[in-house]
Write a protein that holds these residues in place. Structure first.
Motif, PDB file in Angstrom:
ATOM      1  N   TRP A   5      31.047  45.053  88.523  1.00 61.31           N
ATOM      2  CA  TRP A   5      30.445  43.945  86.657  1.00 61.31           C
ATOM      3  C   TRP A   5      29.972  43.060  87.785  1.00 61.31           C
ATOM      4  O   TRP A   5      30.615  42.230  87.028  1.00 61.31           O
ATOM      5  CB  TRP A   5      30.921  44.588  85.809  1.00 61.31           C
ATOM      6  CG  TRP A   5      30.391  43.989  84.600  1.00 61.31           C
ATOM      7  CD1 TRP A   5      28.816  43.776  84.321  1.00 61.31           C
ATOM      8  CD2 TRP A   5      30.864  44.206  83.439  1.00 61.31           C
ATOM      9  NE1 TRP A   5      28.809  43.712  82.842  1.00 61.31           N
ATOM     10  CE2 TRP A   5      29.799  44.206  82.712  1.00 61.31           C
ATOM     11  CE3 TRP A   5      32.330  44.902  82.817  1.00 61.31           C
ATOM     12  CZ2 TRP A   5      30.115  43.833  80.782  1.00 61.31           C
ATOM     13  CZ3 TRP A   5      32.563  44.527  81.153  1.00 61.31           C
ATOM     14  CH2 TRP A   5      31.798  44.063  80.801  1.00 61.31           C
TER      15      TRP A   5
ATOM     16  N   GLU B  26      26.836  34.340  81.519  1.00 57.45           N
ATOM     17  CA  GLU B  26      27.098  34.206  79.708  1.00 57.45           C
ATOM     18  C   GLU B  26      27.098  32.307  80.190  1.00 57.45           C
ATOM     19  O   GLU B  26      27.415  31.787  81.304  1.00 57.45           O
ATOM     20  CB  GLU B  26      29.031  34.599  79.988  1.00 57.45           C
ATOM     21  CG  GLU B  26      29.468  36.268  79.557  1.00 57.45           C
ATOM     22  CD  GLU B  26      28.752  35.900  78.236  1.00 57.45           C
ATOM     23  OE1 GLU B  26      28.708  35.527  76.920  1.00 57.45           O
ATOM     24  OE2 GLU B  26      27.582  37.172  77.862  1.00 57.45           O
TER      25      GLU B  26
ATOM     26  N   ILE C  18      29.173  39.800  85.253  1.00 55.18           N
ATOM     27  CA  ILE C  18      28.670  39.150  83.661  1.00 55.18           C
ATOM     28  C   ILE C  18      27.866  37.761  83.598  1.00 55.18           C
ATOM     29  O   ILE C  18      28.446  37.118  84.039  1.00 55.18           O
ATOM     30  CB  ILE C  18      30.020  38.864  83.171  1.00 55.18           C
ATOM     31  CG1 ILE C  18      30.297  40.987  83.289  1.00 55.18           C
ATOM     32  CG2 ILE C  18      29.867  38.915  81.748  1.00 55.18           C
ATOM     33  CD1 ILE C  18      31.830  40.564  83.427  1.00 55.18           C
TER      34      ILE C  18
ATOM     35  N   THR D 136      25.172  41.660  83.205  1.00 56.72           N
ATOM     36  CA  THR D 136      24.882  41.709  81.494  1.00 56.72           C
ATOM     37  C   THR D 136      24.707  40.166  81.278  1.00 56.72           C
ATOM     38  O   THR D 136      25.188  39.576  81.899  1.00 56.72           O
ATOM     39  CB  THR D 136      26.106  42.070  81.023  1.00 56.72           C
ATOM     40  OG1 THR D 136      26.707  43.475  81.417  1.00 56.72           O
ATOM     41  CG2 THR D 136      25.881  41.577  79.391  1.00 56.72           C
TER      42      THR D 136
ATOM     43  N   LEU E 256      26.919  39.484  76.717  1.00 59.78           N
ATOM     44  CA  LEU E 256      27.707  40.602  76.291  1.00 59.78           C
ATOM     45  C   LEU E 256      28.559  39.592  75.216  1.00 59.78           C
ATOM     46  O   LEU E 256      28.880  40.330  74.059  1.00 59.78           O
ATOM     47  CB  LEU E 256      29.052  39.887  77.564  1.00 59.78           C
ATOM     48  CG  LEU E 256      30.704  40.268  77.265  1.00 59.78           C
ATOM     49  CD1 LEU E 256      29.685  42.167  76.732  1.00 59.78           C
ATOM     50  CD2 LEU E 256      31.689  40.250  78.010  1.00 59.78           C
TER      51      LEU E 256
END
Length: 361
Positions: free
Chosen positions: A282, A286, A284, A255, A259
């Protein structure tokens, strides 16, 4: 030094001067944004790549009008985006790109400052729409945004992902590079134009990649880009919400800067946990952020809070959920992941603009 207004309020004049200086700087930057975009469209930066030129020479090479080009170049030099080489007269002044300036404005480089300004200009076109939702409380989905916003997001992040994803971020994920090299199934949730999906597919030919995004136009662009890159047989794209993507059993789910855009981030995180195979990860990515507002009162924080007001928060609200915002912070993200059932979360990598988390059950 202080002064007093007619109402008796004490004013710190030094602080006022500082505020006015910041306002002038911001005004200049706001006006310069459009000029940077035009510099890219008109090929002005590209024409300067081979060396300094006078405004007349630059206009001749680009098929533009000299008087406009002269003022454009002077503005760019005042902002530090071009280097001014004084001549014996104003007509002999030359403008060029230092190596650092050339790199910053290279559309294929690791910065692509032109894309940043392009995104800003596109976002400003939506001021009336943003005003309406700030009054009503409605949201603005990405499909409702100006096309330039979607394109600008893809171009801005293309630079960062091209610089870091394959050689820094993925190698920092424990156990992941080996799986990708051997042959893994990967999901890219919130893939947009498929920039990251395609980069990974090109680097790891033994693996299969699935990109999901709820915006139909983005998925169409991603499919076309995958075909052009020659990876359409291993990079598949589907219109799908982040809470409902197919549970095909993934070794890695990614991601990228998405998110905090989700209307239901905890539900999306739970879906990720359901879709990972045993031992899967996962990733992530950001925006870089502190855990408190005080930690984010800086130029990076201002940039992200502004972008979040224009795009991220309206998108999350349009999906009927709470909006994390682009400066959620590591503590909030880890709490969200824990609530979704992830017990093993580590910071894998960091850049000045991004944090990369690896989450496992």
């Amino acid at each position: 030094m202080t002064t007093t207004t007619d109402t008796g309020t004490a004013i710190d004049t030094a602080r006022l001067d500082q505020l006015l200086g910041a306002a002038i700087s911001d005004y200049g930057a706001t006006m310069a944004a459009g000029l940077v975009v035009l510099g890219g469209r008109l090929g002005l930066y590209e024409a300067l790549a081979d060396g300094p030129l006078t405004s007349a020479e630059l206009a001749a090479r680009t098929g533009t009008h000299e008087r406009y080009v002269r003022e454009w170049a002077r503005s760019q030099a005042a902002g530090g985006y071009l280097t001014h080489h004084p001549g014996t007269s104003a007509a002999d002044d030359r403008f060029g790109l230092a190596p650092e300036q050339a790199l910053a404005f290279d559309p294929d480089g690791p910065v692509n400052a032109g894309a940043l300004f392009g995104l800003a200009v596109s976002a400003l076109r939506g001021l009336d729409r943003l005003e309406r939702v700030m009054r009503s409380g409605r949201g603005i989905g990405y499909s409702e945004q100006d096309h330039g916003v979607i394109h600008g997001i893809a171009e801005v992040f293309r630079a960062a992902y091209g610089a870091y994803l394959l050689d820094d971020w993925i190698p920092a994920l424990e156990g992941v590079p080996e799986r990708l090299s051997a042959g893994a199934r990967v999901a890219d949730v919130g893939c947009g134009y498929g920039v990251t999906t395609i980069l990974m597919a090109q680097r790891f030919p033994a693996s299969t990649f699935h990109g999901f995004d709820y915006d139909t136009g983005s998925i169409e662009r991603a499919r076309a880009a995958a075909a052009e890159a020659g990876v359409a047989d291993r990079a598949h794209f589907e219109v799908c919400d982040a809470t409902q993507f197919p549970a095909l059993g993934y070794d890695l789910i990614c991601t990228f800067d998405a998110l905090h855009d989700y209307g239901q981030p905890v539900a999306a995180a739970r879906r990720v946990r359901e879709c990972l195979v045993p031992g899967g990860s996962w990733m992530i990515v950001e925006p870089q952020s502190g855990d408190t507002l005080a930690e984010n009162l800086n130029p990076v924080g201002r940039m992200y809070y502004a972008a979040s007001t224009y795009m991220c928060v309206p998108n999350a609200i349009s999906q009927g959920g709470d909006a994390l915002g682009a400066q959620a912070g590591g503590r909030t993200l880890r709490g969200l992941l824990s609530e979704a059932g992830f017990s093993d979360v580590r910071t894998a990598a960091e850049t000045p603009l991004n944090m990369v988390l690896q989450a496992r059950v």
